[in-house]
Design a protein around this motif. Structure first.
Motif, PDB file in Angstrom:
ATOM      1  N   LEU A 145      42.233  34.069   0.444  1.00  0.00           N
ATOM      2  CA  LEU A 145      42.188  33.860  -0.365  1.00  0.00           C
ATOM      3  C   LEU A 145      41.537  33.131   0.320  1.00  0.00           C
TER       4      LEU A 145
ATOM      5  N   VAL B 199      42.765  37.428   2.048  1.00  0.00           N
ATOM      6  CA  VAL B 199      42.719  37.382   0.588  1.00  0.00           C
ATOM      7  C   VAL B 199      42.015  38.645   0.091  1.00  0.00           C
ATOM      8  N   ASN B 200      42.576  39.265  -0.922  1.00  0.00           N
ATOM      9  CA  ASN B 200      41.930  40.413  -1.544  1.00  0.00           C
ATOM     10  C   ASN B 200      40.930  39.910  -2.571  1.00  0.00           C
ATOM     11  N   VAL B 201      39.663  40.247  -2.401  1.00  0.00           N
ATOM     12  CA  VAL B 201      38.633  39.821  -3.356  1.00  0.00           C
ATOM     13  C   VAL B 201      38.038  40.987  -4.133  1.00  0.00           C
ATOM     14  N   GLY B 202      38.449  42.210  -3.803  1.00  0.00           N
ATOM     15  CA  GLY B 202      37.854  43.378  -4.449  1.00  0.00           C
ATOM     16  C   GLY B 202      38.771  44.132  -5.372  1.00  0.00           C
ATOM     17  N   ALA B 203      40.055  43.740  -5.400  1.00  0.00           N
ATOM     18  CA  ALA B 203      41.008  44.430  -6.272  1.00  0.00           C
ATOM     19  C   ALA B 203      42.006  43.438  -6.857  1.00  0.00           C
ATOM     20  N   TRP B 204      42.442  43.721  -8.064  1.00  0.00           N
ATOM     21  CA  TRP B 204      43.520  42.983  -8.714  1.00  0.00           C
ATOM     22  C   TRP B 204      44.847  43.469  -8.167  1.00  0.00           C
ATOM     23  N   GLU B 205      45.782  42.547  -7.957  1.00  0.00           N
ATOM     24  CA  GLU B 205      47.107  42.875  -7.434  1.00  0.00           C
ATOM     25  C   GLU B 205      48.159  42.323  -8.399  1.00  0.00           C
ATOM     26  N   ASP B 206      49.038  43.194  -8.868  1.00  0.00           N
ATOM     27  CA  ASP B 206      50.005  42.747  -9.868  1.00  0.00           C
ATOM     28  C   ASP B 206      51.157  41.937  -9.282  1.00  0.00           C
ATOM     29  N   PHE B 207      51.149  41.734  -7.974  1.00  0.00           N
ATOM     30  CA  PHE B 207      52.220  40.986  -7.312  1.00  0.00           C
ATOM     31  C   PHE B 207      51.775  39.598  -6.855  1.00  0.00           C
TER      32      PHE B 207
ATOM     33  N   ARG C  15      30.489  43.114 -10.692  1.00  0.00           N
ATOM     34  CA  ARG C  15      29.252  42.695 -11.361  1.00  0.00           C
ATOM     35  C   ARG C  15      29.491  41.453 -12.212  1.00  0.00           C
ATOM     36  N   GLN C  16      30.738  41.200 -12.603  1.00  0.00           N
ATOM     37  CA  GLN C  16      31.054  40.090 -13.496  1.00  0.00           C
ATOM     38  C   GLN C  16      31.295  38.811 -12.677  1.00  0.00           C
ATOM     39  N   LEU C  17      30.218  38.301 -12.121  1.00  0.00           N
ATOM     40  CA  LEU C  17      30.316  37.163 -11.212  1.00  0.00           C
ATOM     41  C   LEU C  17      30.844  35.911 -11.895  1.00  0.00           C
ATOM     42  N   THR C  18      30.444  35.665 -13.134  1.00  0.00           N
ATOM     43  CA  THR C  18      30.874  34.436 -13.798  1.00  0.00           C
ATOM     44  C   THR C  18      32.372  34.446 -14.099  1.00  0.00           C
ATOM     45  N   VAL C  19      32.948  35.637 -14.232  1.00  0.00           N
ATOM     46  CA  VAL C  19      34.393  35.749 -14.440  1.00  0.00           C
ATOM     47  C   VAL C  19      35.144  35.617 -13.123  1.00  0.00           C
ATOM     48  N   LEU C  20      34.654  36.313 -12.099  1.00  0.00           N
ATOM     49  CA  LEU C  20      35.396  36.390 -10.845  1.00  0.00           C
ATOM     50  C   LEU C  20      35.199  35.180  -9.942  1.00  0.00           C
ATOM     51  N   ARG C  21      34.033  34.532 -10.033  1.00  0.00           N
ATOM     52  CA  ARG C  21      33.792  33.413  -9.111  1.00  0.00           C
ATOM     53  C   ARG C  21      34.863  32.323  -9.208  1.00  0.00           C
ATOM     54  N   PRO C  22      35.196  31.802 -10.398  1.00  0.00           N
ATOM     55  CA  PRO C  22      36.202  30.730 -10.422  1.00  0.00           C
ATOM     56  C   PRO C  22      37.570  31.170  -9.922  1.00  0.00           C
ATOM     57  N   ILE C  23      37.920  32.445 -10.110  1.00  0.00           N
ATOM     58  CA  ILE C  23      39.195  32.940  -9.597  1.00  0.00           C
ATOM     59  C   ILE C  23      39.180  32.933  -8.076  1.00  0.00           C
ATOM     60  N   MET C  24      38.088  33.429  -7.504  1.00  0.00           N
ATOM     61  CA  MET C  24      37.988  33.458  -6.044  1.00  0.00           C
ATOM     62  C   MET C  24      37.855  32.047  -5.471  1.00  0.00           C
ATOM     63  N   GLU C  25      37.212  31.161  -6.196  1.00  0.00           N
ATOM     64  CA  GLU C  25      37.138  29.771  -5.736  1.00  0.00           C
ATOM     65  C   GLU C  25      38.527  29.160  -5.638  1.00  0.00           C
ATOM     66  N   ARG C  26      39.366  29.432  -6.618  1.00  0.00           N
ATOM     67  CA  ARG C  26      40.731  28.897  -6.561  1.00  0.00           C
ATOM     68  C   ARG C  26      41.514  29.502  -5.399  1.00  0.00           C
ATOM     69  N   ARG C  27      41.299  30.780  -5.128  1.00  0.00           N
ATOM     70  CA  ARG C  27      41.983  31.402  -4.004  1.00  0.00           C
ATOM     71  C   ARG C  27      41.517  30.786  -2.680  1.00  0.00           C
ATOM     72  N   PHE C  28      40.226  30.554  -2.563  1.00  0.00           N
ATOM     73  CA  PHE C  28      39.727  29.962  -1.333  1.00  0.00           C
ATOM     74  C   PHE C  28      40.124  28.497  -1.228  1.00  0.00           C
TER      75      PHE C  28
END
Length: 268
Positions: free
Chosen positions: A6, A90-98, A125-138
């Protein structure tokens, strides 16, 4: 392949660039000075990769790669006290339900199951959606004290994700992931994605690879070694007698692991 298993602005200004500048002297283990914003692992460093549960710190190696969610800041600090560098898986390419942030992903970015229980490919492709999620993980990785990030599943374009992903989409996403890490003073590794090594070696600080020997592809990682960047490599089914000599010739940091990625390891 997945495991068988993450702001930056202040830090960047204070340290004169997260990813550039002159290299400091390497210490006795081949790692850079702790005063350096981004750790630069050099070829040949031995490592441990454990993604199954909290870390077992018994391996006498300078680098540990462990799950970012399942390990605490205290676990990272314990490894640091023992002189280890620590990579945050950290998984950045797939959603994990756990994962605790599972509800942060809107349904619009969730694609086909990827073959692992509870996981679905992401629409990268949805960078504006995924970027803040990945930022929080990092942010989590940084705040727990990790030195680096291993972002997994960064080659969705070569899989049946449910989205018409292209190699260009993947390059854009992977470069964004690398930038997010560097903005936080974290080193970042390119996981697999061998076809795009030539385009991405300049953006990533090391590589992590699964089974390049089994598929006779280890030579594709040579640009990392030529750039003075470590390649952390595992095989699961090949005996060491069939890959260690070539790994040493290429400069890879190789070992045999069980698919569950527990504490067991047999290095070259």
């Amino acid at each position: 392949m997945k495991r068988t298993a993450l702001a930056c602005a202040v830090l960047l200004t204070a340290l004169v660039g997260c990813s550039g500048g002159a290299q400091p002297p390497a210490d006795a283990r081949g790692t850079t000075s702790p005063s350096r914003a981004v750790w630069k692992p050099r070829p040949g460093l031995a490592w441990q990769w454990q993604l199954d549960g909290r870390v077992d710190a018994s391996a006498d190696v300078p680098v540990y790669d462990i799950d970012g969610f399942e390990n605490s800041a205290a676990d990272v600090a314990r490894l640091h006290r023992a002189g280890k560098k620590v990579i945050c898986y950290v998984n950045v390419g797939a959603w994990e339900d756990f994962r605790p942030d599972q509800d942060a992903f809107p349904s619009s970015v969730l694609g086909q199951p990827n073959g692992w229980a509870g996981e679905r490919w992401l629409d990268i492709r949805q960078l504006t959606v995924l970027r803040p999620i990945m930022e929080r993980r990092f942010d989590m990785c940084r705040d727990k004290g990790f030195d680096a990030v291993e972002p997994d599943l960064v080659e969705g374009y070569g899989n049946d994700t449910g989205f018409p992903l292209t190699a260009r989409d993947q390059l854009r996403y992977n470069r964004m992931i690398a930038a997010i890490a560097h903005e936080r003073g974290l080193s970042v590794g390119l996981k697999n994605d061998l076809p795009q090594v030539p385009q991405l070696v300049g953006h990533f600080d090391f590589a992590v690879n699964e089974e390049c020997a089994q598929y006779d592809e280890c030579g594709k990682l040579s640009p990392f070694i030529a750039a003075g960047k470590a390649v952390f490599h595992v095989e699961y089914t090949e005996p060491r007698s069939r890959f260690c000599a070539e790994s040493r010739r290429l400069g890879l940091s190789s070992m045999l692991k069980e698919p569950e990625l527990g504490a067991w390891r047999r290095p070259c």
